[in-house]
Design an enzyme around this catalytic site. Structure first.
Site, short mmCIF file in Angstrom:
data_model
loop_
_atom_site.label_atom_id
_atom_site.label_comp_id
_atom_site.label_asym_id
_atom_site.label_seq_id
_atom_site.Cartn_x
_atom_site.Cartn_y
_atom_site.Cartn_z
CD GLU A 176 47.04 60.06 82.52
OE1 GLU A 176 47.34 60.69 83.28
OE2 GLU A 176 47.61 59.04 81.46
CB CYS B 157 46.80 60.09 71.61
SG CYS B 157 46.81 58.39 72.26
CB CYS C 182 44.47 48.21 79.94
SG CYS C 182 44.60 47.08 78.07
CB CYS D 213 51.65 44.70 76.87
SG CYS D 213 50.44 44.32 75.64
CB CYS E 123 51.88 48.72 78.29
SG CYS E 123 50.78 50.08 78.22
CD GLU F 125 42.75 46.09 71.75
OE1 GLU F 125 43.99 46.13 71.87
OE2 GLU F 125 42.33 45.82 70.81
CB CYS G 113 53.55 55.13 73.16
SG CYS G 113 53.25 55.73 71.32
N1 SAH Z 1 45.46 48.35 73.17
C1 SAH Z 1 45.86 49.00 72.01
C2 SAH Z 1 46.03 50.63 72.09
C3 SAH Z 1 47.16 51.25 72.89
S1 SAH Z 1 48.03 51.90 71.86
C4 SAH Z 1 47.04 48.31 71.31
O1 SAH Z 1 47.82 47.64 72.01
O2 SAH Z 1 47.57 48.76 70.13
C5 SAH Z 1 49.44 52.24 72.72
C6 SAH Z 1 50.87 51.74 71.88
O3 SAH Z 1 52.13 52.11 72.60
C7 SAH Z 1 50.83 50.16 71.61
O4 SAH Z 1 51.17 50.17 70.36
C8 SAH Z 1 51.62 50.06 72.53
O5 SAH Z 1 52.26 48.60 72.34
C9 SAH Z 1 52.82 50.97 72.55
N2 SAH Z 1 53.46 51.01 73.89
C10 SAH Z 1 52.84 50.58 75.16
N3 SAH Z 1 53.93 50.84 76.16
C11 SAH Z 1 54.98 51.34 75.49
C12 SAH Z 1 56.08 51.84 75.93
N4 SAH Z 1 56.45 52.15 77.27
N5 SAH Z 1 56.94 52.64 75.09
C13 SAH Z 1 56.59 52.82 73.70
N6 SAH Z 1 55.34 52.32 73.04
C14 SAH Z 1 54.70 51.48 74.08
#
Ligand code: SAH
Length: 351
Positions: free
Chosen positions: A93, A106, A113, A117, A120, A165, A338
């Protein structure tokens, strides 16, 4: 029979070698390269400045793989989410985020992935492969076209904050950025591109050594190992002290301030000791902080902290002259915010 090769996986020099090997002039390579990247040709027949027999020969030896936007959803706030089908049927996406002054793309760097985390949604997708440079590039082109047709404005910024990532797909991401910024490609300024990482200290150092012109963001979420270990298991191998050193190195090499992405959750990182740890972190590395809103994805283990806690973070950072911005979510109603990118529609279709 030999399987036809994706010509978009070749670099300009590779295409030059190809033409020399079949006794064609070298300048053909530049022509083809511009068709592929600048003009987005999806078929050799579009390459009208090549002789017909050459086009036929190329057709028999190469394919031009291309992404397809399978489904486009529009949020009530104007955010657009694309479900992008890859040549092998897999789906990622990407999201267009409009504001008054910008249009940001974005984009995803991997299918699914491999990180886990806990907060996420992308982390729940099991399958994974790296995207090729052209698959990354094409997401940008698709969003650029949508920016023009829906908003009549050009794309202004790109963030690698979709699925995956980026630093685990290092070479392809750098190659895609090269093409996005080169005059034979989209000619965008690298200053308007941000790569976001979960925080792989070794890779941040490696990247710093390449003299990159784009920006870096790091998803910190906690500056305390005991907390970060629990919510982002990658921290077990990349503890906070290592991240600080890697970011110091990054700054020393690039003179570019890193943006920290940070969500404040109730009873997880909303206490005074959490704020104090972030303040200590920011005193050691030149940063900006984005306090981002949590987008619930689950059963309630993670909940957005009270606004007072977010404000307390902001105040503490301002006191040490660190710019801290509170960010509202965009595209929540279509699961485009995000951490929400999880090919939900595709999963529903499969079910
Ligand atoms: N893997 C990379 C790129 C992904 S960016 C990274 O970790 O930076 C996606 C962003 O959204 C990251 O900052 C992640 O920590 C954040 N994120 C993930 N799940 C989220 C959620 N449920 N609510 C808000 N931010 C979230």
């Amino acid at each position: 029979m030999k399987e036809a090769q994706d010509i978009r996986a070749l670099r300009l020099e590779d295409i030059q070698d190809y033409f020399l090997s079949i006794d064609e002039p070298k300048f053909r390579a530049k022509q083809v390269y511009e068709w592929l990247w600048k003009k987005g040709a999806q078929d050799f027949d579009q390459m009208t400045n090549l002789p017909l027999n050459l086009r036929e020969k190329m057709k028999s030896e190469f394919v031009i793989n291309h992404i397809r936007v399978d489904e486009m959803q529009r949020s009530e706030d104007g955010t657009i989410k694309n479900a992008v089908r890859l040549y092998d049927g897999k789906v990622v996406e990407s999201v267009l985020i409009p504001t008054d002054t910008r249009i940001t793309a974005c984009i995803s760097s991997q299918v699914g992935c491999s990180l886990d985390c806990n907060f996420c949604a992308t982390a729940r997708l099991k399958r994974m492969r790296n995207l090729n440079p052209d698959e990354i590039y094409d997401q940008v082109v698709a969003i650029q076209n949508e920016a023009q047709s829906f908003y009549g404005r050009p794309l202004t910024n790109i963030v690698f904050m979709g699925m995956g990532e980026p630093l685990m797909n290092y070479n392809n991401v750098l190659e895609a950025i090269d093409k996005i910024t080169s005059p034979e490609g989209l000619g965008m300024s690298p200053k308007r591109i941000t790569v976001s990482t979960v925080g792989l200290s070794k890779m941040i150092r490696k990247l710093a050594d390449e003299d990159p012109k784009f920006k870096l963001a790091l998803s910190l979420h906690s500056a305390r190992d005991e907390v970060r270990d629990r919510i982002m298991s990658i921290n077990l191998k990349n503890p906070v002290a290592d991240l600080i050193q890697a970011l110091q190195y990054w700054y020393q090499k690039t003179k570019s301030r890193v943006t920290l992405e940070y969500v404040v959750w109730k009873n997880i990182n909303d206490g005074p000791e959490d704020i104090a740890a972030l303040v200590r972190f920011c005193k050691q590395v030149p940063t900006k902080v984005n306090l981002i809103e949590y987008n619930p994805i689950d059963d309630g283990e993670f909940q957005q902290a009270d606004f007072a806690a977010v404000k307390a973070y902001q105040r503490a950072l301002q006191e040490i002259n660190v710019v801290a911005t509170v960010r509202r979510s965009r595209g929540k109603d279509i699961d485009a915010a995000c951490g929400q990118l999880a090919n939900k529609n595709e999963l529903l279709n499969e079910a």
